[in-house]
Design a protein around this motif. Structure first.
Motif, PDB file in Angstrom:
ATOM      1  N   LEU A  93     -26.698 -18.343 -28.915  1.00 20.27           N
ATOM      2  CA  LEU A  93     -25.908 -17.735 -29.986  1.00 20.27           C
ATOM      3  C   LEU A  93     -24.636 -17.074 -29.483  1.00 20.27           C
ATOM      4  N   ASP A  94     -24.678 -16.532 -28.260  1.00 21.83           N
ATOM      5  CA  ASP A  94     -23.501 -15.847 -27.732  1.00 21.83           C
ATOM      6  C   ASP A  94     -22.481 -16.804 -27.129  1.00 21.83           C
ATOM      7  N   GLY A  95     -22.729 -18.121 -27.268  1.00 22.02           N
ATOM      8  CA  GLY A  95     -21.788 -19.111 -26.763  1.00 22.02           C
ATOM      9  C   GLY A  95     -22.079 -19.592 -25.359  1.00 22.02           C
ATOM     10  N   ARG A  96     -22.968 -18.933 -24.656  1.00 26.52           N
ATOM     11  CA  ARG A  96     -23.321 -19.357 -23.300  1.00 26.52           C
ATOM     12  C   ARG A  96     -24.166 -20.624 -23.332  1.00 26.52           C
ATOM     13  N   THR A  97     -24.107 -21.369 -22.251  1.00 22.99           N
ATOM     14  CA  THR A  97     -24.997 -22.505 -22.050  1.00 22.99           C
ATOM     15  C   THR A  97     -25.785 -22.259 -20.774  1.00 22.99           C
ATOM     16  N   VAL A  98     -27.091 -22.420 -20.842  1.00 24.61           N
ATOM     17  CA  VAL A  98     -27.949 -22.322 -19.665  1.00 24.61           C
ATOM     18  C   VAL A  98     -28.662 -23.654 -19.500  1.00 24.61           C
ATOM     19  N   ALA A  99     -29.226 -23.871 -18.332  1.00 25.38           N
ATOM     20  CA  ALA A  99     -29.901 -25.139 -18.050  1.00 25.38           C
ATOM     21  C   ALA A  99     -31.238 -24.874 -17.384  1.00 25.38           C
ATOM     22  N   TYR A 100     -32.189 -25.758 -17.663  1.00 29.42           N
ATOM     23  CA  TYR A 100     -33.476 -25.712 -16.973  1.00 29.42           C
ATOM     24  C   TYR A 100     -33.661 -27.057 -16.292  1.00 29.42           C
ATOM     25  N   ALA A 131     -20.991 -21.667 -13.144  1.00 32.28           N
ATOM     26  CA  ALA A 131     -20.452 -22.734 -12.297  1.00 32.28           C
ATOM     27  C   ALA A 131     -21.497 -23.819 -12.048  1.00 32.28           C
ATOM     28  N   ARG A 132     -22.741 -23.417 -11.823  1.00 34.28           N
ATOM     29  CA  ARG A 132     -23.801 -24.406 -11.577  1.00 34.28           C
ATOM     30  C   ARG A 132     -24.136 -25.173 -12.856  1.00 34.28           C
ATOM     31  N   VAL A 133     -24.141 -24.474 -13.979  1.00 28.40           N
ATOM     32  CA  VAL A 133     -24.388 -25.146 -15.252  1.00 28.40           C
ATOM     33  C   VAL A 133     -23.290 -26.168 -15.524  1.00 28.40           C
ATOM     34  N   GLU A 134     -22.058 -25.793 -15.223  1.00 29.82           N
ATOM     35  CA  GLU A 134     -20.935 -26.700 -15.477  1.00 29.82           C
ATOM     36  C   GLU A 134     -21.041 -27.962 -14.622  1.00 29.82           C
ATOM     37  N   ARG A 135     -21.459 -27.819 -13.363  1.00 26.90           N
ATOM     38  CA  ARG A 135     -21.615 -29.003 -12.507  1.00 26.90           C
ATOM     39  C   ARG A 135     -22.684 -29.939 -13.063  1.00 26.90           C
ATOM     40  N   LEU A 136     -23.801 -29.360 -13.513  1.00 32.39           N
ATOM     41  CA  LEU A 136     -24.847 -30.175 -14.114  1.00 32.39           C
ATOM     42  C   LEU A 136     -24.370 -30.837 -15.399  1.00 32.39           C
ATOM     43  N   HIS A 137     -23.596 -30.076 -16.167  1.00 36.13           N
ATOM     44  CA  HIS A 137     -23.100 -30.598 -17.448  1.00 36.13           C
ATOM     45  C   HIS A 137     -22.180 -31.793 -17.221  1.00 36.13           C
TER      46      HIS A 137
END
Length: 280
Positions: free
Chosen positions: A220-227, A241-247
């Motif tokens: 909801l706050d606009g963040r993206t997380v990854a599992y 930065a790590r989420v962006e690389r995965l994305h």
């Protein structure tokens, strides 16, 4: 070098020991969280989450902190001990589950099995039993996994995109009927308005996510997380930065995948290949 804190009480727990050392070293240096973020080039909120034990950060963060505080190897060693603690997988997964319930958008890449959000009861039971679960524990885990699918139901469910490696559709269950039901479920789900399913065929060749299942959650706050999950464990990744690389790797895979219509046809063809059980 700053004085070392005695390892006593809860500090004997790897994660707590790491957290306490992070707080102590920052306080001794006189940094605020914002000053620490400015000095090291990461968002200051990451360090706040690390000090609240919400995330461990990555090894590169621990190394940068060691250099900043003049404690070569100390924090990296504590990070490794905390990351290896078997209780951490359960904690990270519980936090992931809480975030999943709050997500306003989800997208996943699956290497060899259907996403949990798209597994039938029969598939989930067979898969979890294959992992060694039995009896009441098996029943509870199956109910928990299939119960997550309520997230995709209701009046305004979040959009969910699943990219399935072709291996997902070729790694069948021993129970032919249960496997047929799973393929039928995927075919039906692919026609949903909030669910997009794409197949990545073997012919697409090598790519950057060959051995990793990953789920992205937009919050909801606009963040993206990854599992990210492999055969030996899972990791909740919140560092941007790590989420962006995965994305970026995920986007490259999506570009190689079949379209939604082509994917639906692919799943239908796989379903047609499943032998019909003889009538009794």
């Amino acid at each position: 070098m700053p004085p070392r804190r005695a390892v006593t009480g809860r500090s004997q727990e790897p994660r707590q020991r790491y957290v306490e050392e992070l707080r102590l070293l920052r306080q001794q240096k006189g940094d605020s969280l914002r000053q620490l973020g400015d000095a090291l080039g990461w968002d200051w909120s990451l360090f706040g989450k690390m000090e609240k034990a919400e995330t461990l950060g990555g090894p590169e963060v621990a190394q940068a902190l060691d250099q900043h505080y003049g404690t070569p190897g100390l924090l990296l060693t504590l990070w490794e001990l905390a990351a290896a603690d078997p209780t951490q997988f359960r904690e990270r997964y519980r936090r992931y589950m809480a975030l999943e319930r709050e997500a306003v958008g989800l997208w996943q890449y699956s290497v060899s099995r259907p996403p949990g959000l798209l597994q039938t009861y029969g598939y989930a039971r067979d898969a979890l039993a294959g992992g060694g679960l039995t009896g009441q524990e098996l029943d509870q885990q199956v109910e928990a996994r299939t119960g997550r699918q309520k997230l995709l139901e209701g009046d305004s469910p979040p959009p969910f995109r699943a990219i399935l490696s072709e291996a997902v559709l070729r790694t069948s269950l021993l129970d032919v009927q249960a496997w047929r039901e799973q393929l039928e479920h995927l075919a039906n789900a692919s026609q949903g308005t909030n669910i997009a399913i794409q197949v990545l065929p073997f012919s697409a060749g090598p790519h950057g996510m060959t051995g990793t299942d990953v789920m992205f959650l937009r919050l909801l706050d606009g963040r993206t997380v990854a599992y990210a999950e492999t055969d030996v464990g899972g990791e909740l990744i919140e560092e941007s930065a790590r989420v962006e690389r995965l994305h970026r790797a995920y986007d490259a895979v999506r570009d190689m995948a079949l379209s939604r219509a082509e994917s639906r046809q692919f799943i239908t063809r796989m379903l047609e290949e499943v032998p019909c059980e003889p009538s009794t």
